[in-house]
Design a protein around this motif. Structure first.
Motif, PDB file in Angstrom:
ATOM      1  N   LEU A  18       0.852  -1.188   0.000  1.00  0.00           N
ATOM      2  CA  LEU A  18       0.000   0.000   0.000  1.00  0.00           C
ATOM      3  C   LEU A  18       0.884   1.233   0.000  1.00  0.00           C
ATOM      4  CD1 LEU A  18      -2.865   1.311   0.302  1.00  0.00           C
ATOM      5  CD2 LEU A  18      -2.415   1.338   2.770  1.00  0.00           C
ATOM      6  N   ILE A  19       0.653   2.130  -0.971  1.00  0.00           N
ATOM      7  CA  ILE A  19       1.391   3.389  -1.054  1.00  0.00           C
ATOM      8  C   ILE A  19       0.451   4.506  -0.643  1.00  0.00           C
ATOM      9  CG2 ILE A  19       2.736   4.914  -2.537  1.00  0.00           C
ATOM     10  CD1 ILE A  19       2.955   2.477  -4.471  1.00  0.00           C
ATOM     11  N   VAL A  20       0.802   5.232   0.399  1.00  0.00           N
ATOM     12  CA  VAL A  20      -0.033   6.302   0.936  1.00  0.00           C
ATOM     13  C   VAL A  20       0.627   7.647   0.647  1.00  0.00           C
ATOM     14  CG1 VAL A  20      -1.060   7.322   3.011  1.00  0.00           C
ATOM     15  CG2 VAL A  20      -0.958   4.827   2.759  1.00  0.00           C
ATOM     16  N   VAL A  21      -0.107   8.545  -0.035  1.00  0.00           N
ATOM     17  CA  VAL A  21       0.372   9.899  -0.307  1.00  0.00           C
ATOM     18  C   VAL A  21      -0.615  10.870   0.315  1.00  0.00           C
ATOM     19  CG1 VAL A  21       1.068  11.566  -2.058  1.00  0.00           C
ATOM     20  CG2 VAL A  21       1.363   9.126  -2.494  1.00  0.00           C
ATOM     21  N   SER A  22      -0.138  11.698   1.235  1.00  0.00           N
ATOM     22  CA  SER A  22      -1.026  12.630   1.929  1.00  0.00           C
ATOM     23  C   SER A  22      -0.203  13.750   2.550  1.00  0.00           C
ATOM     24  CB  SER A  22      -1.812  11.903   3.030  1.00  0.00           C
ATOM     25  OG  SER A  22      -2.511  12.816   3.853  1.00  0.00           O
ATOM     26  N   HIS A  23      -0.804  14.939   2.655  1.00  0.00           N
ATOM     27  CA  HIS A  23      -0.091  16.002   3.356  1.00  0.00           C
ATOM     28  C   HIS A  23      -0.286  15.889   4.872  1.00  0.00           C
ATOM     29  CE1 HIS A  23      -4.084  18.032   2.707  1.00  0.00           C
ATOM     30  NE2 HIS A  23      -3.861  18.412   3.940  1.00  0.00           N
ATOM     31  N   GLU A  24      -1.042  14.865   5.305  1.00  0.00           N
ATOM     32  CA  GLU A  24      -1.136  14.532   6.728  1.00  0.00           C
ATOM     33  C   GLU A  24      -0.681  13.087   6.913  1.00  0.00           C
ATOM     34  OE1 GLU A  24      -4.272  15.633   9.199  1.00  0.00           O
ATOM     35  OE2 GLU A  24      -4.672  17.528   8.209  1.00  0.00           O
ATOM     36  N   VAL A  25       0.494  12.803   6.369  1.00  0.00           N
ATOM     37  CA  VAL A  25       0.968  11.429   6.339  1.00  0.00           C
ATOM     38  C   VAL A  25       1.202  10.881   7.744  1.00  0.00           C
ATOM     39  CG1 VAL A  25       3.420  11.996   6.129  1.00  0.00           C
ATOM     40  CG2 VAL A  25       2.545   9.890   5.120  1.00  0.00           C
ATOM     41  N   ALA A  26       1.569  11.730   8.690  1.00  0.00           N
ATOM     42  CA  ALA A  26       1.775  11.248  10.065  1.00  0.00           C
ATOM     43  C   ALA A  26       0.462  10.729  10.646  1.00  0.00           C
ATOM     44  CB  ALA A  26       2.351  12.360  10.932  1.00  0.00           C
ATOM     45  N   SER A  27      -0.627  11.447  10.389  1.00  0.00           N
ATOM     46  CA  SER A  27      -1.933  10.992  10.868  1.00  0.00           C
ATOM     47  C   SER A  27      -2.340   9.688  10.198  1.00  0.00           C
ATOM     48  CB  SER A  27      -2.990  12.063  10.607  1.00  0.00           C
ATOM     49  OG  SER A  27      -2.733  13.230  11.361  1.00  0.00           O
ATOM     50  N   MET A  28      -2.112   9.608   8.877  1.00  0.00           N
ATOM     51  CA  MET A  28      -2.449   8.386   8.153  1.00  0.00           C
ATOM     52  C   MET A  28      -1.646   7.204   8.693  1.00  0.00           C
ATOM     53  SD  MET A  28      -4.844   9.093   6.077  1.00  0.00           S
ATOM     54  CE  MET A  28      -4.804   7.405   5.509  1.00  0.00           C
ATOM     55  N   ARG A  29      -0.388   7.441   8.993  1.00  0.00           N
ATOM     56  CA  ARG A  29       0.455   6.367   9.533  1.00  0.00           C
ATOM     57  C   ARG A  29      -0.102   5.871  10.871  1.00  0.00           C
ATOM     58  NH1 ARG A  29       6.055   5.267   8.714  1.00  0.00           N
ATOM     59  NH2 ARG A  29       6.241   7.220   7.553  1.00  0.00           N
ATOM     60  N   SER A  30      -0.539   6.794  11.712  1.00  0.00           N
ATOM     61  CA  SER A  30      -1.054   6.402  13.026  1.00  0.00           C
ATOM     62  C   SER A  30      -2.356   5.607  12.918  1.00  0.00           C
ATOM     63  CB  SER A  30      -1.282   7.652  13.887  1.00  0.00           C
ATOM     64  OG  SER A  30      -2.355   8.436  13.383  1.00  0.00           O
ATOM     65  N   ILE A  31      -3.099   5.822  11.835  1.00  0.00           N
ATOM     66  CA  ILE A  31      -4.386   5.148  11.657  1.00  0.00           C
ATOM     67  C   ILE A  31      -4.216   3.730  11.138  1.00  0.00           C
ATOM     68  CG2 ILE A  31      -6.533   5.176  10.305  1.00  0.00           C
ATOM     69  CD1 ILE A  31      -6.354   8.270  10.418  1.00  0.00           C
ATOM     70  N   ILE A  32      -3.266   3.490  10.232  1.00  0.00           N
ATOM     71  CA  ILE A  32      -3.203   2.178   9.565  1.00  0.00           C
ATOM     72  C   ILE A  32      -1.920   1.407   9.825  1.00  0.00           C
ATOM     73  CG2 ILE A  32      -4.766   2.924   7.729  1.00  0.00           C
ATOM     74  CD1 ILE A  32      -2.326   3.171   5.899  1.00  0.00           C
ATOM     75  N   ASN A  33      -0.976   1.980  10.547  1.00  0.00           N
ATOM     76  CA  ASN A  33       0.304   1.286  10.719  1.00  0.00           C
ATOM     77  C   ASN A  33       0.171   0.019  11.558  1.00  0.00           C
ATOM     78  OD1 ASN A  33       2.795   1.815   9.509  1.00  0.00           O
ATOM     79  ND2 ASN A  33       3.760   2.256  11.475  1.00  0.00           N
ATOM     80  N   LYS A  34      -0.906  -0.088  12.324  1.00  0.00           N
ATOM     81  CA  LYS A  34      -1.078  -1.258  13.183  1.00  0.00           C
ATOM     82  C   LYS A  34      -1.367  -2.532  12.390  1.00  0.00           C
ATOM     83  CE  LYS A  34      -5.950  -0.130  14.028  1.00  0.00           C
ATOM     84  NZ  LYS A  34      -6.939   0.187  15.082  1.00  0.00           N
ATOM     85  N   TYR A  35      -1.706  -2.368  11.105  1.00  0.00           N
ATOM     86  CA  TYR A  35      -1.979  -3.548  10.283  1.00  0.00           C
ATOM     87  C   TYR A  35      -0.655  -4.019   9.679  1.00  0.00           C
ATOM     88  CZ  TYR A  35      -6.612  -1.664  11.004  1.00  0.00           C
ATOM     89  OH  TYR A  35      -7.745  -1.171  11.586  1.00  0.00           O
ATOM     90  N   ARG A  36       0.088  -4.748  10.484  1.00  0.00           N
ATOM     91  CA  ARG A  36       1.485  -5.064  10.200  1.00  0.00           C
ATOM     92  C   ARG A  36       1.667  -6.057   9.059  1.00  0.00           C
ATOM     93  NH1 ARG A  36       4.732  -1.234  12.497  1.00  0.00           N
ATOM     94  NH2 ARG A  36       4.091  -0.808  14.661  1.00  0.00           N
ATOM     95  N   ASN A  37       0.640  -6.814   8.724  1.00  0.00           N
ATOM     96  CA  ASN A  37       0.801  -7.849   7.705  1.00  0.00           C
ATOM     97  C   ASN A  37       0.748  -7.313   6.277  1.00  0.00           C
ATOM     98  OD1 ASN A  37       1.085  -9.867   9.617  1.00  0.00           O
ATOM     99  ND2 ASN A  37      -1.106 -10.329   9.675  1.00  0.00           N
ATOM    100  N   ILE A  38       0.430  -6.048   6.121  1.00  0.00           N
ATOM    101  CA  ILE A  38       0.396  -5.413   4.805  1.00  0.00           C
ATOM    102  C   ILE A  38       1.573  -4.439   4.708  1.00  0.00           C
ATOM    103  CG2 ILE A  38      -0.948  -4.040   3.172  1.00  0.00           C
ATOM    104  CD1 ILE A  38      -2.181  -6.756   3.792  1.00  0.00           C
ATOM    105  N   LYS A  39       2.404  -4.621   3.714  1.00  0.00           N
ATOM    106  CA  LYS A  39       3.533  -3.710   3.531  1.00  0.00           C
ATOM    107  C   LYS A  39       3.028  -2.331   3.106  1.00  0.00           C
ATOM    108  CE  LYS A  39       5.706  -6.568   0.719  1.00  0.00           C
ATOM    109  NZ  LYS A  39       5.097  -7.881   0.980  1.00  0.00           N
ATOM    110  N   LYS A  40       3.698  -1.288   3.588  1.00  0.00           N
ATOM    111  CA  LYS A  40       3.236   0.073   3.335  1.00  0.00           C
ATOM    112  C   LYS A  40       4.432   0.998   3.081  1.00  0.00           C
ATOM    113  CE  LYS A  40       1.166  -0.369   7.285  1.00  0.00           C
ATOM    114  NZ  LYS A  40       0.971  -1.838   7.371  1.00  0.00           N
ATOM    115  N   ARG A  41       4.162   2.023   2.282  1.00  0.00           N
ATOM    116  CA  ARG A  41       5.100   3.139   2.133  1.00  0.00           C
ATOM    117  C   ARG A  41       4.306   4.421   2.235  1.00  0.00           C
ATOM    118  NH1 ARG A  41       9.756   2.074  -2.456  1.00  0.00           N
ATOM    119  NH2 ARG A  41      10.576   0.138  -1.567  1.00  0.00           N
TER     120      ARG A  41
END
Length: 357
Positions: free
Chosen positions: A200-223
């Motif tokens: 999953l590639i996440v692009v946002s100007h509030e990327v820190a907030s997005m990270r805090s919302i979905i980072n707990k789903y560890r089984n899906i790779k993210k950038r």
């Protein structure tokens, strides 16, 4: 209007600041304007002297008065400029590409009242002006565009070195789509082996907030990426296999009063559909107004109501790459026919000349 090859008309464009929206809507258009004999100059709303000295034949206010915290004297000055230009018999047009009417105590709407023509990016914005505010002057919808020649002419990108993975792009203004995205990630997270090749590639100007919302789903790779220059963003799109565009009213609670949340979503241009088509890839979108109008279900993309439906279509496209290629090509054909920048420039020029004094 027939023009000699050495004769040019001119447009003075006044913007709140030079940003990605200005670049997307104006800079990409510029190379195509020569075909119609039109030049332009851009000036900041706090200093329009250069625009005045240019003696344009039209004035275009591009999102004027929308920048948060614009001082009242500046807003009054912008409004006063409309009378200056109109007294010179120069038509004044206001363009708004998002639901920003309420900014600075409805300053954009108040400026519109003194303009000759309003241009908006979606029918939802037009309907709000005409039906809700009873705006009586001409209101035109000129929808978003895709500069395919720019997109296709990009140099290779180093953002994603590994193209073997299935890259899902989620790009958002702030946290729009975060609620549904978290639900999608929760479902996918339970099937680690099935999605081991998914990123999953996440692009946002509030990327820190997005990270805090979905980072707990560890089984899906993210950038994660902050918003970036337009051409770099195009490169990232071109390295993706799928775009998802979830969106719900709940996502807007942190930034917009409840009565404005639906109009905000309805007023969003279907830019992500254009991006998917440009890159020959599918899109899955929530049933937002413009996306429902643009996407032919199962032919050029998919509309999904729930997280379960999003995952169903993600699985379908993940497991059947030929289907994804077929839908992506159909989307590309549609964008070339109906959304290419040349189509939009013609609409802009026709609109300008219709109101030429």
């Amino acid at each position: 209007m027939a023009l000699a090859t050495n004769q040019y008309e001119s447009v003075g464009i006044i913007t709140p600041e030079y940003n990605c929206c200005v670049q997307k809507v104006i800079e990409e258009v510029q190379p195509y304007l020569n075909k119609y004999g039109i030049n332009y100059i851009i000036g900041n709303e706090t200093e329009i002297r250069a625009v005045v000295e240019y003696s344009p034949e039209w004035i275009l206010y591009f999102r004027a008065g929308v920048k948060t915290g614009t001082p009242p004297p500046t807003l009054m000055s912008i409004d006063g400029h409309t009378f200056y230009f109109r007294n010179l018999e120069i038509p004044v047009i206001y363009y708004l590409d998002d639901a920003l009417f309420m900014a600075n105590n409805f300053a954009p709407y108040k400026i519109m009242l003194n303009c000759d023509v309003v241009v908006v990016a979606t029918d939802a914005l037009r309907d709000w002006l005409v039906e809700e505010k009873k705006y009586t002057k001409p209101v035109h919808t000129i929808k978003t565009h895709m500069a395919l020649s720019v997109f296709d002419g990009m140099s290779p990108s180093a953002y994603l070195a590994d193209r073997a993975e299935f890259n899902i792009l989620f790009t958002s203004q702030g946290r729009i789509g975060a609620t549904l995205l978290a639900q999608i990630m929760e479902i996918m997270n339970e099937q680690k082996e099935k999605y081991e090749d998914v990123r999953l590639i996440v692009v946002s100007h509030e990327v820190a907030s997005m990270r805090s919302i979905i980072n707990k789903y560890r089984n899906i790779k993210k950038r994660y990426y902050e918003f970036m220059p337009l051409l770099e963003f195009y490169q990232l799109v071109n390295l993706s296999n799928l775009i998802i565009s979830p969106g719900q009213k709940e996502d807007l609670a942190y930034m917009i009063p409840e009565e404005w949340q639906q109009i905000w979503l309805d007023a969003k241009s279907c830019l992500k559909y254009n991006l998917a088509g440009a890159s020959h890839i599918p899109i899955i979108s929530s049933p937002l107004r413009e996306y429902k109008l643009a996407i032919k279900q199962g032919e050029t993309g998919y509309i999904a109501e729930t997280a379960e439906e999003f995952v169903y279509y993600i699985d379908l496209l993940h497991d059947d790459r030929e289907l994804g290629a077929k839908i992506g090509q159909a989307a590309r054909d549609d964008v070339e026919t109906n959304w290419d920048i040349g189509v939009r420039v013609k609409e802009w020029v026709d609109m300008y000349r219709k109101y030429q004094v």
